[in-house]
Scaffold this motif. Structure first.
Motif, PDB file in Angstrom:
ATOM      1  N   CYS A 186       1.799  11.403  14.868  1.00  0.00           N
ATOM      2  CA  CYS A 186       0.865  12.266  14.141  1.00  0.00           C
ATOM      3  C   CYS A 186       0.728  13.635  14.816  1.00  0.00           C
ATOM      4  CB  CYS A 186      -0.499  11.589  14.028  1.00  0.00           C
ATOM      5  SG  CYS A 186      -0.511  10.119  12.985  1.00  0.00           S
ATOM      6  N   MET A 201       1.391   5.906  17.160  1.00  0.00           N
ATOM      7  CA  MET A 201       0.782   6.684  16.087  1.00  0.00           C
ATOM      8  C   MET A 201       0.318   8.062  16.593  1.00  0.00           C
ATOM      9  SD  MET A 201       1.084   5.091  13.314  1.00  0.00           S
ATOM     10  CE  MET A 201       0.003   6.163  12.364  1.00  0.00           C
ATOM     11  N   TRP A 202      -0.181   8.088  17.814  1.00  0.00           N
ATOM     12  CA  TRP A 202      -0.613   9.365  18.391  1.00  0.00           C
ATOM     13  C   TRP A 202       0.543  10.341  18.493  1.00  0.00           C
ATOM     14  CZ3 TRP A 202      -3.477  13.254  19.868  1.00  0.00           C
ATOM     15  CH2 TRP A 202      -3.048  14.074  20.920  1.00  0.00           C
TER      16      TRP A 202
END
Length: 349
Positions: free
Chosen positions: A115, A111-112
């Protein structure tokens, strides 16, 4: 400056000298035209204001002209290179690295990367588009009620404070910083923020790719050296070469553009542009010889300079106007400037 009588006396002496010199070498009817031509030729370089700087400018004028022509005509080529190189890195990230992230990384790291990578990409594309398509700002052609500090001999119009003439754009620019060939546009009052933000986020994006892909680069570099391995296919070779290309390109750009971004950050902190930096240095040296200290009249203090530059008027603007895409106009109109507002906060937060 010599008196007018001295200049006329010198011209008459040159005319008589030319006439006497040519008396024995040419017919009488040609003496006066030839003498007149010689006098005109001598008047081209006889000037009491002539000095080494004027002579050097005249000698280097063809070089300046060539640079202006090349920069003007190759502007679109530089823009194409920026778009092509950035697109190639994005293509490799999507089709080579993203599948690897989805299959090997933990959900948190996955997710890091997704995003941060997409946020960084949006900021780069937005600010580059705005920097290339936003006019830097031009002074009015006629003097109205705006105070002007000088007169442009090339545009033949009055110039407000912090305005300078661009030889490539062939016009004066409000709060001109420089002409950027990579934007094919001047960096001035209305697009200076877009230019700096583009440099900043592109540097961060290149650093992100370089740091996160360093182990992939080492593995790809070692794998290409071991070509003799039987399972090494053409697809593997292309993958490894793509990773090496992306890492070398982003690392190089991160170092070069990072230095430029840091330099512009220092200028913003001081409330200066690139052109004003040279002007202020000369003025500071001139006043230092007289025992005086030069103060930049357009500096509002370190924090206020950043607030004015980004247009931050309240706390939420650090998010909505700095960390997110924003098309707000800059502080002021680029024609008039507050002078010495050191004791007040221009934009209280």
């Amino acid at each position: 400056m010599r008196p007018c009588s001295s200049v006329m006396h010198l011209l008459l002496r040159c005319l008589r000298g030319c006439g006497r010199h040519g008396r024995s070498h040419m017919p009488r009817r040609l003496r006066q035209p030839v003498s007149y031509i010689k006098l005109i030729f001598k008047s081209l370089y006889f000037n009491s204001l002539t000095n080494s700087e004027v002579v050097l400018d005249c000698i280097l004028e063809p070089v300046f002209w060539m640079v202006e022509v090349v920069t003007r005509w190759f502007g679109m080529v530089f823009v194409f290179l920026v778009v092509a190189l950035t697109s190639s890195v994005v293509f490799i990230a999507y089709f080579c690295l993203l599948p690897l992230v989805l299959y090997t990384y933990s959900p948190g790291w996955m997710m890091w990367h997704i995003c941060y990578g997409h946020w960084n990409l949006v900021m780069i594309v937005f600010h580059y588009y705005k920097a290339t398509n936003t006019p830097p700002g031009y002074p009015p052609k006629m003097k109205n009620d705006v105070p002007f500090v000088s007169f442009c001999k090339k545009c033949v119009i009055p110039k407000p404070a912090r305005s300078h003439h661009c030889g490539i754009c062939k016009t004066c620019i409000l709060k001109m910083d420089h002409h950027c060939p990579w934007l094919n546009n001047c960096v001035g009052h209305y697009n200076h923020r877009y230019f700096f933000s583009f440099c900043l986020f592109l540097t961060l994006g290149c650093m992100y790719c370089s740091i996160s892909g360093r182990y992939l680069f080492i593995d790809a570099y070692n794998a290409i050296d071991e070509v003799s391995q039987p399972p090494y296919t053409y697809k593997d070779r292309m993958f490894h070469k793509s990773v090496i290309y992306m890492w070398v390109l982003t690392s190089t750009v991160a170092v070069a553009l990072g230095g430029l971004t840091l330099w512009h950050a220092v200028l913003i902190t001081r409330g200066e542009t690139s052109i004003e930096r040279h002007i202020n240095n000369k003025e500071a040296k001139r006043l230092a010889k007289r025992g005086r200290v030069y103060r930049n009249p357009f500096s509002y203090g370190k924090l206020n300079n950043w607030k004015v530059f980004f247009g931050v008027e309240k706390r939420s603007h650090w998010l909505t106007r700095v960390l997110l895409p924003s098309g707000h106009t800059p502080y002021g109109d680029g024609l008039t400037w507050d002078i010495y507002p050191f004791k007040k906060d221009m934009m209280p937060v």
